[in-house]
Scaffold this active site. Structure first.
Site, mmCIF file in Angstrom:
data_model
loop_
_atom_site.group_PDB
_atom_site.id
_atom_site.type_symbol
_atom_site.label_atom_id
_atom_site.label_comp_id
_atom_site.label_asym_id
_atom_site.label_seq_id
_atom_site.Cartn_x
_atom_site.Cartn_y
_atom_site.Cartn_z
ATOM 1 N N TYR A 122 0.734 -1.187 -0.084
ATOM 2 C CA TYR A 122 -0.132 0.020 0.031
ATOM 3 C C TYR A 122 0.923 1.386 -0.011
ATOM 4 C CZ TYR A 122 -4.102 -2.731 0.533
ATOM 5 O OH TYR A 122 -5.138 -3.751 0.368
ATOM 6 N N ASP A 179 -12.788 -15.332 10.352
ATOM 7 C CA ASP A 179 -11.532 -15.064 9.949
ATOM 8 C C ASP A 179 -10.815 -14.800 11.191
ATOM 9 O OD1 ASP A 179 -9.154 -14.007 9.060
ATOM 10 O OD2 ASP A 179 -10.144 -12.734 7.456
ATOM 11 N N TYR A 184 -11.807 -6.652 7.590
ATOM 12 C CA TYR A 184 -10.502 -6.724 6.680
ATOM 13 C C TYR A 184 -10.432 -8.306 6.351
ATOM 14 C CZ TYR A 184 -6.152 -6.920 4.444
ATOM 15 O OH TYR A 184 -5.114 -7.311 3.598
ATOM 16 N N LYS A 223 -1.075 -15.682 9.488
ATOM 17 C CA LYS A 223 -0.529 -14.725 10.262
ATOM 18 C C LYS A 223 0.598 -15.564 11.259
ATOM 19 C CE LYS A 223 -1.952 -10.530 8.954
ATOM 20 N NZ LYS A 223 -3.216 -10.121 8.615
HETATM 21 C C1 PLP Z 1 -3.944 -10.384 7.170
HETATM 22 C C2 PLP Z 1 -5.155 -10.714 7.249
HETATM 23 C C3 PLP Z 1 -5.805 -11.307 6.039
HETATM 24 C C4 PLP Z 1 -5.000 -11.688 4.762
HETATM 25 O O1 PLP Z 1 -3.801 -12.416 5.039
HETATM 26 P P1 PLP Z 1 -2.680 -12.243 4.236
HETATM 27 O O2 PLP Z 1 -1.631 -13.200 4.511
HETATM 28 O O3 PLP Z 1 -1.937 -10.857 4.120
HETATM 29 O O4 PLP Z 1 -3.070 -12.600 2.864
HETATM 30 C C5 PLP Z 1 -7.108 -11.770 5.851
HETATM 31 N N1 PLP Z 1 -7.736 -11.624 7.127
HETATM 32 C C6 PLP Z 1 -7.522 -10.900 8.375
HETATM 33 C C7 PLP Z 1 -8.216 -10.737 9.248
HETATM 34 C C8 PLP Z 1 -6.242 -10.484 8.182
HETATM 35 O O5 PLP Z 1 -5.794 -9.857 9.342
#
Ligand code: PLP
Length: 447
Positions: free
Chosen positions: A39, A268, A167, A297
């Site tokens: 970004y 998520d 997100y 992550k």
């Molecule tokens: C970082 C993140 C993603 C995307 O993960 P990437 O490994 O960057 O593709 C999806 N959902 C959440 C909640 C995130 O924090």
């Protein structure tokens, strides 16, 4: 005076402790001309700082400065950097194989990781898809939900409901469920599918539950039940879309609405998983099990890119009975053995330690110390949950100025918009954490 001029990202200096022969001036010029950063415009006004090593909670810059890390490299490095147990796991795996394809083959690291994930997550989640990044894990979750409803003979159920302020990643499907404003859906109109958005949950994590907080979401789920495949959300803690913590009762209400209206629930937990909010998974705050769960992550302790999507047996079986006969996904680096071995080692390291006490300690200390920011004129809100500390300002503060100010003070933080936030590795010592919170307060009192 432009602060970036007072702390020039270290150029060619003789003090690079790792690669003394490197010409950083030339390298940074190349970086500036050719490399995209997340970004950020190529050749923008905020050049990156060259880092040459990382150890424990310290990042070592090319000019020898050591910064205390408050970011865990975006939620990932929960054990700190250069950890002996994770280094050992990587070296051990390299002795047999770094990678083999997962089509038609399988291997110990994938099986060991699969076992752990099935054991750790709520009982109905028994089927594991291992992929290479969080965004892909979200794509896989969405495809699972769509193929599930096809398999159930209800192909019209193909839209998603997401929360504002959410997100979920940067690929097109994942983007479609990110907050439409901060996710710049305008730029991708006609390409990114149009989804349904409920307001950001208004009721805070630690306030008394306010049933009105769920009413608009309830109305949308009810009204769109015939076209909704799933609700997707970040349980309890919204991350990159606004660092917002909401009430567990909201999550329980969404679960009940999904059950009542034949809609799947996708959690998520890519940011929140593995202890960040004080529970192993954020859904645990509400005692809720999703139908599909995304992890990423911190999965490998920040060593490699790896993610997982878990689903119930009913979902997996329904997909298998559907027209395609299988889940239509299979990336080249699926279940990469090196990454899986690191994930196994990271999970074992987490569970064998006192992560709960550590996260609680970080939480209590951040509450105490960030509280001092409340009185500052630029500060609108301070909130802390687990090992996440957030200071929200009334208006955006020049991020270039702030970051330069932080680096000059020896700390690594990357604020965005009106948010200065802290999510340190769990191994951080109270003294280092105090320096981080103190520098946030100092910077914001100058802003
Ligand atoms: C970082 C993140 C993603 C995307 O993960 P990437 O490994 O960057 O593709 C999806 N959902 C959440 C909640 C995130 O924090």
């Amino acid at each position: 005076m432009r602060p970036t001029e007072t702390v020039a990202p270290s150029g060619a200096t003789p003090r690079d402790p790792v690669s003394p022969g490197r010409d950083w001036a030339q390298d940074l010029a190349f970086d500036r001309a050719h490399l995209w950063h997340p970004y950020a415009p190529i050749g923008g006004s905020a050049p990156p700082w060259p880092v040459v090593a990382a150890d424990g909670v310290r990042l070592v810059l090319a000019d020898g400065r050591r910064l205390i890390d408050g970011m865990s490299s975006w939620w990932a490095a929960i054990h700190g950097y250069n950890h002996p147990a994770l280094n050992r796991a990587a070296r051990g795996q390299l002795r047999s194989m770094a990678h083999v394809m997962f089509g038609g083959l399988t291997h110990g690291p994938a099986i060991d990781l699969g076992r752990r994930l099935v054991d750790l997550t709520p009982a109905p989640l028994e089927k594991v898809f291992l992929c290479d990044s969080g965004s892909v894990a979200v794509e896989v979750a969405i495809k699972m939900a769509l193929q599930y409803w096809q398999g159930r003979g209800r192909p019209a159920k193909r839209r998603l409901l997401a929360l504002r302020g959410g997100y979920h990643g940067d690929t097109l499907g994942a983007m479609s469920v990110c907050d439409p404003v901060t996710g710049m859906h305008r730029s991708f109109a006609g390409v990114v599918p149009t989804q349904i958005f409920a307001p950001r949950p208004a009721c805070r994590f630690d306030e008394p539950w306010e049933p009105a907080a769920i009413s608009e979401c309830a109305r949308l789920i009810t009204a769109h039940q015939d076209e909704l495949a799933a609700v997707i959300l970040e349980p309890i803690a919204q991350g990159a879309g606004g660092m917002w913590f909401y009430h567990p009762e909201y999550l329980r209400a969404v679960r009940a609405l999904c059950d009542a209206h034949d809609v799947l629930l996708i959690a998520d937990e890519i940011a929140t998983g593995f202890g960040r909010t004080g529970r192993l998974f954020a859904s645990d705050h509400a005692g809720v099990a999703p139908d599909i769960l995304c992890l990423g992550k911190a999965l490998t302790g920040g060593y490699m890119s790896l993610a997982a999507t878990l689903a119930t047996t009913e979902i997996a079986d329904t997909i298998t009975r559907g027209e395609a006969g299988c889940l239509m996904h299979g990336p080249t680096f699926m279940a990469n053995p090196l990454a899986c071995a690191l994930a196994v080692a990271s999970i074992d390291l987490l569970l064998s330690g006192d992560w709960q006490a550590r996260v609680r300690g970080i939480e209590e200390q951040m509450r105490r110390e960030l509280d001092a920011c409340r009185g500052l004129p630029v500060v609108r809100d301070v909130r802390v949950l687990g090992a996440i500390g957030v200071v929200e300002t009334r208006s955006p503060i020049d991020p270039e100025w702030l970051m330069a100010r932080f680096v000059e003070a020896g700390v690594w933080l990357r604020p965005f918009g009106r948010l200065v936030y802290l999510m340190p590795p769990y191994v951080i010592r109270p003294r280092d954490l105090s320096i981080l919170t103190g520098e946030i307060r100092a910077a914001l009192s100058e802003a």
